[in-house]
Design an enzyme around this catalytic site. Structure first.
Site, PDB file in Angstrom:
ATOM      1  NE  ARG A   1      13.071   2.508  -3.010  1.00  0.00           N
ATOM      2  CZ  ARG A   1      13.828   1.416  -3.068  1.00  0.00           C
ATOM      3  NH1 ARG A   1      14.311   0.881  -1.986  1.00  0.00           N
ATOM      4  NH2 ARG A   1      14.084   0.874  -4.216  1.00  0.00           N
TER       5      ARG A   1
ATOM      6  NE  ARG B   1      14.284  -7.343  -7.264  1.00  0.00           N
ATOM      7  CZ  ARG B   1      14.839  -6.316  -6.636  1.00  0.00           C
ATOM      8  NH1 ARG B   1      15.882  -6.509  -5.859  1.00  0.00           N
ATOM      9  NH2 ARG B   1      14.364  -5.099  -6.791  1.00  0.00           N
TER      10      ARG B   1
ATOM     11  NE  ARG C   1      18.566  -7.503  -9.378  1.00  0.00           N
ATOM     12  CZ  ARG C   1      18.164  -6.457  -8.688  1.00  0.00           C
ATOM     13  NH1 ARG C   1      18.901  -5.994  -7.709  1.00  0.00           N
ATOM     14  NH2 ARG C   1      17.044  -5.852  -8.980  1.00  0.00           N
TER      15      ARG C   1
ATOM     16  CE  LYS D   1      19.402   0.700  -3.329  1.00  0.00           C
ATOM     17  NZ  LYS D   1      19.266   0.607  -4.820  1.00  0.00           N
TER      18      LYS D   1
ATOM     19  NE  ARG E   1      13.176  -1.615  -9.501  1.00  0.00           N
ATOM     20  CZ  ARG E   1      14.075  -2.581  -9.699  1.00  0.00           C
ATOM     21  NH1 ARG E   1      13.964  -3.393 -10.740  1.00  0.00           N
ATOM     22  NH2 ARG E   1      15.074  -2.736  -8.877  1.00  0.00           N
TER      23      ARG E   1
HETATM   24  P1  AP5 Z   1      22.394  -5.056  -6.770  1.00  0.00           P
HETATM   25  O1  AP5 Z   1      23.450  -5.080  -5.719  1.00  0.00           O
HETATM   26  O2  AP5 Z   1      21.325  -6.094  -6.730  1.00  0.00           O
HETATM   27  O3  AP5 Z   1      21.761  -3.572  -6.868  1.00  0.00           O
HETATM   28  P2  AP5 Z   1      20.751  -2.819  -5.899  1.00  0.00           P
HETATM   29  O4  AP5 Z   1      21.162  -1.392  -5.862  1.00  0.00           O
HETATM   30  O5  AP5 Z   1      20.619  -3.532  -4.585  1.00  0.00           O
HETATM   31  O6  AP5 Z   1      19.444  -2.980  -6.777  1.00  0.00           O
HETATM   32  P3  AP5 Z   1      17.926  -3.225  -6.367  1.00  0.00           P
HETATM   33  O7  AP5 Z   1      17.204  -3.442  -7.657  1.00  0.00           O
HETATM   34  O8  AP5 Z   1      17.793  -4.316  -5.344  1.00  0.00           O
HETATM   35  O9  AP5 Z   1      17.554  -1.885  -5.759  1.00  0.00           O
HETATM   36  P4  AP5 Z   1      16.152  -1.311  -5.588  1.00  0.00           P
HETATM   37  O10 AP5 Z   1      16.451  -0.173  -4.718  1.00  0.00           O
HETATM   38  O11 AP5 Z   1      15.391  -1.009  -6.810  1.00  0.00           O
HETATM   39  O12 AP5 Z   1      15.337  -2.553  -4.998  1.00  0.00           O
HETATM   40  P5  AP5 Z   1      14.767  -2.877  -3.559  1.00  0.00           P
HETATM   41  O13 AP5 Z   1      14.862  -4.324  -3.390  1.00  0.00           O
HETATM   42  O14 AP5 Z   1      15.326  -1.985  -2.533  1.00  0.00           O
HETATM   43  O15 AP5 Z   1      23.150  -5.103  -8.185  1.00  0.00           O
HETATM   44  C1  AP5 Z   1      22.412  -5.117  -9.392  1.00  0.00           C
HETATM   45  C2  AP5 Z   1      23.148  -5.987 -10.434  1.00  0.00           C
HETATM   46  O16 AP5 Z   1      24.391  -5.364 -10.748  1.00  0.00           O
HETATM   47  C3  AP5 Z   1      23.511  -7.404  -9.941  1.00  0.00           C
HETATM   48  O17 AP5 Z   1      23.392  -8.297 -11.015  1.00  0.00           O
HETATM   49  C4  AP5 Z   1      24.957  -7.289  -9.478  1.00  0.00           C
HETATM   50  O18 AP5 Z   1      25.662  -8.534  -9.588  1.00  0.00           O
HETATM   51  C5  AP5 Z   1      25.499  -6.238 -10.458  1.00  0.00           C
HETATM   52  N1  AP5 Z   1      26.533  -5.388  -9.862  1.00  0.00           N
HETATM   53  C6  AP5 Z   1      26.540  -4.858  -8.606  1.00  0.00           C
HETATM   54  N2  AP5 Z   1      27.640  -4.100  -8.435  1.00  0.00           N
HETATM   55  C7  AP5 Z   1      28.315  -4.140  -9.621  1.00  0.00           C
HETATM   56  C8  AP5 Z   1      29.526  -3.539 -10.064  1.00  0.00           C
HETATM   57  N3  AP5 Z   1      30.259  -2.729  -9.271  1.00  0.00           N
HETATM   58  N4  AP5 Z   1      29.926  -3.778 -11.349  1.00  0.00           N
HETATM   59  C9  AP5 Z   1      29.197  -4.594 -12.173  1.00  0.00           C
HETATM   60  N5  AP5 Z   1      28.035  -5.199 -11.788  1.00  0.00           N
HETATM   61  C10 AP5 Z   1      27.613  -4.968 -10.531  1.00  0.00           C
HETATM   62  O19 AP5 Z   1      13.224  -2.438  -3.743  1.00  0.00           O
HETATM   63  C11 AP5 Z   1      12.339  -3.161  -4.558  1.00  0.00           C
HETATM   64  C12 AP5 Z   1      10.951  -2.560  -4.446  1.00  0.00           C
HETATM   65  O20 AP5 Z   1      10.487  -2.643  -3.079  1.00  0.00           O
HETATM   66  C13 AP5 Z   1      10.860  -1.067  -4.793  1.00  0.00           C
HETATM   67  O21 AP5 Z   1      10.699  -0.854  -6.185  1.00  0.00           O
HETATM   68  C14 AP5 Z   1       9.607  -0.668  -4.007  1.00  0.00           C
HETATM   69  O22 AP5 Z   1       8.430  -1.097  -4.650  1.00  0.00           O
HETATM   70  C15 AP5 Z   1       9.755  -1.466  -2.716  1.00  0.00           C
HETATM   71  N6  AP5 Z   1      10.495  -0.743  -1.679  1.00  0.00           N
HETATM   72  C16 AP5 Z   1      11.700  -1.091  -1.155  1.00  0.00           C
HETATM   73  N7  AP5 Z   1      12.072  -0.214  -0.215  1.00  0.00           N
HETATM   74  C17 AP5 Z   1      11.089   0.713  -0.145  1.00  0.00           C
HETATM   75  C18 AP5 Z   1      10.918   1.891   0.627  1.00  0.00           C
HETATM   76  N8  AP5 Z   1      11.858   2.315   1.491  1.00  0.00           N
HETATM   77  N9  AP5 Z   1       9.795   2.606   0.434  1.00  0.00           N
HETATM   78  C19 AP5 Z   1       8.842   2.219  -0.437  1.00  0.00           C
HETATM   79  N10 AP5 Z   1       8.955   1.117  -1.222  1.00  0.00           N
HETATM   80  C20 AP5 Z   1      10.071   0.367  -1.067  1.00  0.00           C
END
Ligand code: AP5
Length: 233
Positions: free
Chosen positions: A98, A170, A137, A23, A181
């Site tokens: 979410r 992270r 990552r 994402k 997660r």
């Molecule tokens: P990346 O692009 O970083 O993936 P992502 O989907 O953004 O992963 P996140 O871990 O950031 O998502 P998340 O939803 O768990 O975390 P968030 O920060 O929102 O890519 C991942 C890896 O793959 C990278 O190394 C990249 O280079 C590689 N990659 C990407 N595309 C690729 C491809 N096509 N091919 C090969 N490799 C590829 O949330 C973190 C925490 O915050 C949550 O756990 C929760 O505690 C809290 N939180 C956030 N939002 C909320 C909410 N709305 N409500 C409640 N809690 C929340």
């Protein structure tokens, strides 16, 4: 309602998908192409924890355990962000909503802002591919650029290509937390797929392809949904 200067229309988009589906990677490119702000609740919450704000202190334990931060905290934060003038031409929400209560609240907020949802774009990827991706990552704490040590490594080991900052790992990318997660995603976020499908807003994208291919499929989906053609910059 103000239209977006680059696309001539208001685009209110949700990027939906499991942790590690790509994402953040896709959002950065897409927002640059569409000229809309990238609103990542994960990035916002991490900024709060780094700055040691009251919200950051409340969110920290949920985030390090891989649990969702309580809706009341996230909703207040998102509502405040969506009240800022740069979102009038649209925005891309990454990692929000979410949960069903968050999705219901978002509908009300977007209606109040006069920016009905354009599409919810679901990045689809299986759990084992996700665990492999997240273990490798690294990201830049300054500019947020995302790397993968195998498929998209930095030019110099552990340093960001853009600004030379030392890349960070992270704490919620430990395998046990990744698995929690994923479980939280399946239980609390996956029901939103059916919800947006019923509303006729869902576009599903295969996130298991190379990043450029995923981006191209997102732009094709947007073209199909809006009738406007968007060209990557
Ligand atoms: P990346 O692009 O970083 O993936 P992502 O989907 O953004 O992963 P996140 O871990 O950031 O998502 P998340 O939803 O768990 O975390 P968030 O920060 O929102 O890519 C991942 C890896 O793959 C990278 O190394 C990249 O280079 C590689 N990659 C990407 N595309 C690729 C491809 N096509 N091919 C090969 N490799 C590829 O949330 C973190 C925490 O915050 C949550 O756990 C929760 O505690 C809290 N939180 C956030 N939002 C909320 C909410 N709305 N409500 C409640 N809690 C929340």
């Amino acid at each position: 309602m103000k239209s977006n200067g680059r696309t001539g229309r208001v685009l209110s988009l949700i990027l939906l998908g499991p942790p590690g589906a790509g994402k953040g990677t896709q959002a950065r490119q897409l927002c640059s192409t569409l000229g809309i702000p990238h609103i990542s609740t994960g990035d916002m919450l991490r900024s709060h924890t780094r700055a040691e704000t009251k919200l950051g202190a409340e969110a920290r334990s949920f985030m390090s355990a891989g649990e969702l931060v309580p809706d009341r905290l996230v909703l207040a934060m998102v509502k405040e962000r969506l009240s800022q003038p740069d979102t009038r031409g649209g925005c891309l929400l990454d990692g929000f909503p979410r949960s069903v209560p968050q999705a219901e609240a978002l509908t009300g907020i977007l209606e109040e802002c006069g920016m009905p949802l354009t599409a919810a774009l679901q990045l689809d990827l299986d759990d084992e591919a996700i665990v492999t991706r997240l273990k490798h990552r690294r990201s830049c704490p300054k500019c947020g650029r995302i790397y993968h040590l195998v498929s998209s490594p930095p030019r110099r080991p552990d340093l960001c290509d853009t600004d030379g900052f030392e890349l960070v790992w992270r704490p919620d990318d430990r395998e046990s937390v990744i698995r929690n997660r994923l479980q939280v995603y399946h239980q609390q976020t996956e029901p939103l797929i059916g919800l947006y499908q019923r509303l006729g807003k869902l576009g599903v994208i295969n996130a298991g392809q190379a990043p450029g291919r995923v981006q191209a499929d997102i732009l094709t989906t947007l073209h199909q949904r809006t009738g406007s053609r968007f060209v990557a910059n």
